[in-house]
Design a protein around this motif. Sequence first.
Motif, PDB file in Angstrom:
ATOM      1  N   PHE A 182     -11.598  96.909  -7.831  1.00 13.66           N
ATOM      2  CA  PHE A 182     -12.252  98.216  -7.907  1.00 13.66           C
ATOM      3  C   PHE A 182     -11.229  99.304  -7.648  1.00 13.66           C
ATOM      4  CE2 PHE A 182     -12.452  99.872  -3.638  1.00 13.66           C
ATOM      5  CZ  PHE A 182     -12.630  98.801  -2.780  1.00 13.66           C
ATOM      6  N   ASP A 183     -11.522 100.471  -8.172  1.00 11.06           N
ATOM      7  CA  ASP A 183     -10.618 101.620  -8.046  1.00 11.06           C
ATOM      8  C   ASP A 183     -11.490 102.862  -8.084  1.00 11.06           C
ATOM      9  OD1 ASP A 183      -8.673 103.556  -8.214  1.00 11.06           O
ATOM     10  OD2 ASP A 183      -8.129 103.117 -10.291  1.00 11.06           O
ATOM     11  N   MET A 184     -11.567 103.571  -6.973  1.00  8.15           N
ATOM     12  CA  MET A 184     -12.505 104.708  -6.932  1.00  8.15           C
ATOM     13  C   MET A 184     -11.929 105.876  -6.155  1.00  8.15           C
ATOM     14  SD  MET A 184     -15.169 103.209  -4.198  1.00  8.15           S
ATOM     15  CE  MET A 184     -14.754 103.465  -2.467  1.00  8.15           C
ATOM     16  N   ALA A 185     -12.132 107.057  -6.713  1.00 10.35           N
ATOM     17  CA  ALA A 185     -11.830 108.277  -5.967  1.00 10.35           C
ATOM     18  C   ALA A 185     -12.770 108.331  -4.764  1.00 10.35           C
ATOM     19  CB  ALA A 185     -12.062 109.486  -6.865  1.00 10.35           C
ATOM     20  N   LEU A 297     -18.730  84.234  -3.968  1.00  8.31           N
ATOM     21  CA  LEU A 297     -19.325  85.550  -3.704  1.00  8.31           C
ATOM     22  C   LEU A 297     -19.868  86.156  -5.000  1.00  8.31           C
ATOM     23  CD1 LEU A 297     -19.886  88.020  -1.874  1.00  8.31           C
ATOM     24  CD2 LEU A 297     -17.577  88.814  -2.413  1.00  8.31           C
ATOM     25  N   VAL A 298     -19.040  86.118  -6.044  1.00  6.76           N
ATOM     26  CA  VAL A 298     -19.462  86.688  -7.328  1.00  6.76           C
ATOM     27  C   VAL A 298     -20.714  85.966  -7.827  1.00  6.76           C
ATOM     28  CG1 VAL A 298     -18.806  86.917  -9.761  1.00  6.76           C
ATOM     29  CG2 VAL A 298     -17.183  87.544  -7.974  1.00  6.76           C
ATOM     30  N   GLY A 299     -20.715  84.636  -7.705  1.00 10.82           N
ATOM     31  CA  GLY A 299     -21.881  83.845  -8.146  1.00 10.82           C
ATOM     32  C   GLY A 299     -23.141  84.278  -7.411  1.00 10.82           C
ATOM     33  N   GLN A 300     -23.013  84.487  -6.106  1.00 16.53           N
ATOM     34  CA  GLN A 300     -24.193  84.894  -5.316  1.00 16.53           C
ATOM     35  C   GLN A 300     -24.643  86.302  -5.701  1.00 16.53           C
ATOM     36  OE1 GLN A 300     -26.140  83.149  -3.267  1.00 16.53           O
ATOM     37  NE2 GLN A 300     -24.902  81.353  -3.721  1.00 16.53           N
ATOM     38  N   MET A 301     -23.679  87.192  -5.953  1.00  9.36           N
ATOM     39  CA  MET A 301     -24.048  88.556  -6.356  1.00  9.36           C
ATOM     40  C   MET A 301     -24.802  88.520  -7.679  1.00  9.36           C
ATOM     41  SD  MET A 301     -20.440  90.282  -5.251  1.00  9.36           S
ATOM     42  CE  MET A 301     -20.559  91.875  -5.995  1.00  9.36           C
ATOM     43  N   GLN A 302     -24.325  87.663  -8.579  1.00  7.99           N
ATOM     44  CA  GLN A 302     -25.002  87.567  -9.882  1.00  7.99           C
ATOM     45  C   GLN A 302     -26.373  86.921  -9.715  1.00  7.99           C
ATOM     46  OE1 GLN A 302     -21.718  85.638 -11.846  1.00  7.99           O
ATOM     47  NE2 GLN A 302     -20.995  87.565 -12.749  1.00  7.99           N
ATOM     48  N   ALA A 303     -26.466  85.986  -8.785  1.00  7.83           N
ATOM     49  CA  ALA A 303     -27.753  85.309  -8.564  1.00  7.83           C
ATOM     50  C   ALA A 303     -28.819  86.275  -8.049  1.00  7.83           C
ATOM     51  CB  ALA A 303     -27.564  84.147  -7.583  1.00  7.83           C
ATOM     52  N   VAL A 304     -28.386  87.325  -7.340  1.00  6.75           N
ATOM     53  CA  VAL A 304     -29.395  88.288  -6.852  1.00  6.75           C
ATOM     54  C   VAL A 304     -29.587  89.437  -7.847  1.00  6.75           C
ATOM     55  CG1 VAL A 304     -29.093  87.718  -4.409  1.00  6.75           C
ATOM     56  CG2 VAL A 304     -27.720  89.575  -5.402  1.00  6.75           C
ATOM     57  N   GLY A 305     -29.012  89.312  -9.041  1.00 12.07           N
ATOM     58  CA  GLY A 305     -29.350  90.263 -10.102  1.00 12.07           C
ATOM     59  C   GLY A 305     -28.238  91.186 -10.541  1.00 12.07           C
ATOM     60  N   LEU A 306     -27.045  91.055  -9.947  1.00 10.82           N
ATOM     61  CA  LEU A 306     -25.958  91.965 -10.353  1.00 10.82           C
ATOM     62  C   LEU A 306     -25.533  91.674 -11.787  1.00 10.82           C
ATOM     63  CD1 LEU A 306     -23.822  93.978  -8.781  1.00 10.82           C
ATOM     64  CD2 LEU A 306     -22.280  92.128  -9.411  1.00 10.82           C
ATOM     65  N   SER A 307     -25.454  92.725 -12.589  1.00 12.83           N
ATOM     66  CA  SER A 307     -25.065  92.500 -13.987  1.00 12.83           C
ATOM     67  C   SER A 307     -23.696  93.084 -14.311  1.00 12.83           C
ATOM     68  CB  SER A 307     -26.105  93.100 -14.930  1.00 12.83           C
ATOM     69  OG  SER A 307     -26.175  94.490 -14.715  1.00 12.83           O
ATOM     70  N   ARG A 308     -23.130  93.889 -13.400  1.00  9.34           N
ATOM     71  CA  ARG A 308     -21.812  94.480 -13.688  1.00  9.34           C
ATOM     72  C   ARG A 308     -20.971  94.527 -12.419  1.00  9.34           C
ATOM     73  NH1 ARG A 308     -20.778 100.743 -15.691  1.00  9.34           N
ATOM     74  NH2 ARG A 308     -18.567 100.802 -15.156  1.00  9.34           N
ATOM     75  N   LEU A 309     -19.898  93.802 -12.466  1.00 18.04           N
ATOM     76  CA  LEU A 309     -18.945  93.873 -11.349  1.00 18.04           C
ATOM     77  C   LEU A 309     -17.996  95.033 -11.586  1.00 18.04           C
ATOM     78  CD1 LEU A 309     -17.712  90.198 -11.039  1.00 18.04           C
ATOM     79  CD2 LEU A 309     -18.770  91.501  -9.196  1.00 18.04           C
ATOM     80  N   PRO A 310     -17.460  95.667 -10.531  1.00 19.84           N
ATOM     81  CA  PRO A 310     -16.410  96.652 -10.763  1.00 19.84           C
ATOM     82  C   PRO A 310     -15.242  95.971 -11.480  1.00 19.84           C
ATOM     83  CG  PRO A 310     -16.660  96.177  -8.398  1.00 19.84           C
ATOM     84  CD  PRO A 310     -17.773  95.491  -9.103  1.00 19.84           C
ATOM     85  N   GLY A 311     -14.678  96.639 -12.435  1.00 23.00           N
ATOM     86  CA  GLY A 311     -13.564  96.088 -13.209  1.00 23.00           C
ATOM     87  C   GLY A 311     -14.015  95.418 -14.499  1.00 23.00           C
ATOM     88  N   GLU A 312     -15.282  94.954 -14.520  1.00 25.44           N
ATOM     89  CA  GLU A 312     -15.744  94.166 -15.668  1.00 25.44           C
ATOM     90  C   GLU A 312     -15.757  94.977 -16.967  1.00 25.44           C
ATOM     91  OE1 GLU A 312     -18.625  90.656 -14.508  1.00 25.44           O
ATOM     92  OE2 GLU A 312     -19.721  92.310 -15.432  1.00 25.44           O
ATOM     93  N   ARG A 313     -16.201  96.232 -16.870  1.00 25.21           N
ATOM     94  CA  ARG A 313     -16.225  97.097 -18.063  1.00 25.21           C
ATOM     95  C   ARG A 313     -14.807  97.240 -18.636  1.00 25.21           C
ATOM     96  NH1 ARG A 313     -14.321 101.688 -19.176  1.00 25.21           N
ATOM     97  NH2 ARG A 313     -13.626 101.952 -17.013  1.00 25.21           N
ATOM     98  N   ARG A 314     -13.850  97.440 -17.746  1.00 25.22           N
ATOM     99  CA  ARG A 314     -12.453  97.590 -18.215  1.00 25.22           C
ATOM    100  C   ARG A 314     -11.982  96.320 -18.910  1.00 25.22           C
ATOM    101  NH1 ARG A 314      -8.528  97.506 -15.421  1.00 25.22           N
ATOM    102  NH2 ARG A 314      -9.324  97.018 -13.363  1.00 25.22           N
ATOM    103  N   PHE A 315     -12.275  95.170 -18.301  1.00 25.12           N
ATOM    104  CA  PHE A 315     -11.813  93.909 -18.901  1.00 25.12           C
ATOM    105  C   PHE A 315     -12.463  93.689 -20.269  1.00 25.12           C
ATOM    106  CE2 PHE A 315     -10.942  92.702 -14.332  1.00 25.12           C
ATOM    107  CZ  PHE A 315      -9.564  92.739 -14.453  1.00 25.12           C
ATOM    108  N   ARG A 316     -13.722  94.149 -20.382  1.00 24.60           N
ATOM    109  CA  ARG A 316     -14.396  94.027 -21.681  1.00 24.60           C
ATOM    110  C   ARG A 316     -13.708  94.905 -22.723  1.00 24.60           C
ATOM    111  NH1 ARG A 316     -19.297  94.269 -19.611  1.00 24.60           N
ATOM    112  NH2 ARG A 316     -19.465  96.501 -20.000  1.00 24.60           N
TER     113      ARG A 316
END
Length: 341
Positions: A182-185, A297-316
Amino acid sequence: MSAPSASPVVRMPFSELQGLLQRIFVRHGCAEQVASVLAHNCTSAQRDGAHSHGIFRMPGYVSTLASGWVNGQAQPQVSDVAPAFVRVDAGGGFAQPALAAARALLVEKARTAGIAVLAIHNSHHFAALWPDVEPFAEEGLVALSVVNSMTCVVPHGARKPLFGTNPIAFAAPCEGSDPIVFDMATSAMAHGDVQIAARQGQQLPLGVGVDAAGEPTTDPKAILEGGALLPFGGHKGSALSMMVELLAAALTGGHFSWEFDWAKHPGAKTPWTGQLIIVIDPSKAEGGRFALRSRELVGQMQAVGLSRLPGERRFRERAQAAREGVALTEQELQGLRALLA
Ligand code: NDP
Ligand code: PYC
């Protein structure tokens, strides 16, 4: 934020765009090595759809170089000051070539001591911060970086701007996938995105900034012309921004965001501050299974409904650019060619 124009989109191979930017940097006074590092950084941001710090920044780079505010020929001075501490005097040049000069020593120290700090001062940073941390995660390391910018953010509870937009970037390896990044102002919005909104005639949400009278505004021009930004998340973002000032300036020997005066350099755009990078070797940690635990951790976040990780949009966007080329508008391409003329 989307690309800053309705002009038709063209796509270019990464290497071609990088070469064009590199020639622009050299044309405007950068040493070849500096030009190469900055061109790679800026092309990477464009490729990943990080528009506020892609080629949108090129006129700013050119005007800041022309103003004499930044030294495009600076030779970074690397000092090995302790078993886990490296300092670099960037010589009034850009921070990224300073990182490049110290990188091998920093990694060697992190792998030996388990952790190492790189403190860069006398440096200008005008870019996205994730390119500075992501490569460490790609080689199995955890990295955190902070950089302070220029006074344009009102600390929570204060009346006048003092802090910069002060981003924090973090990267960690994740088993079987791209790193977690992640990278955030620490401001409610990056200054670059406010500029893009102003250029596009868009309004901003309330809570992003104030006008010259200190009143809340949704007008990006009012923020840019005498107004100021606010920290994200009230007192919490403000505390993080304060931490960035301490780590990026006080700890490195760089300027606080309010400590430099570019008034005598018309066209100067780049904050003359400092940058801190902390690199950790997770193989030293209990169990040595950090990347697997990241995956859990990522698997658990996705299991509770997360659809976008920080960084994922950039990698796409990066994957699409690898297939089709890096996107920019015809108008932006013409602008780049004009900078080379
Ligand atoms: P954003 O608010 O756009 O994004 C911040 C982070 O959150 C990114 O990692 C982003 O991932 C992620 N993210 C955004 N939206 C979502 C979502 N819906 N779900 C999950 N994750 C999300 O960034 P900022 O506007 O704060 O900063 C923009 C850039 O400006 C940064 O690169 C920063 O380094 C740069 N900057 C540079 C400064 C300097 O002095 N050099 C000063 C201030 C800012 P993703 O990238 O995948 O979208
Ligand atoms: O977008 O806030 C910003 C910024 C400041 C310096 C470089 N980018």
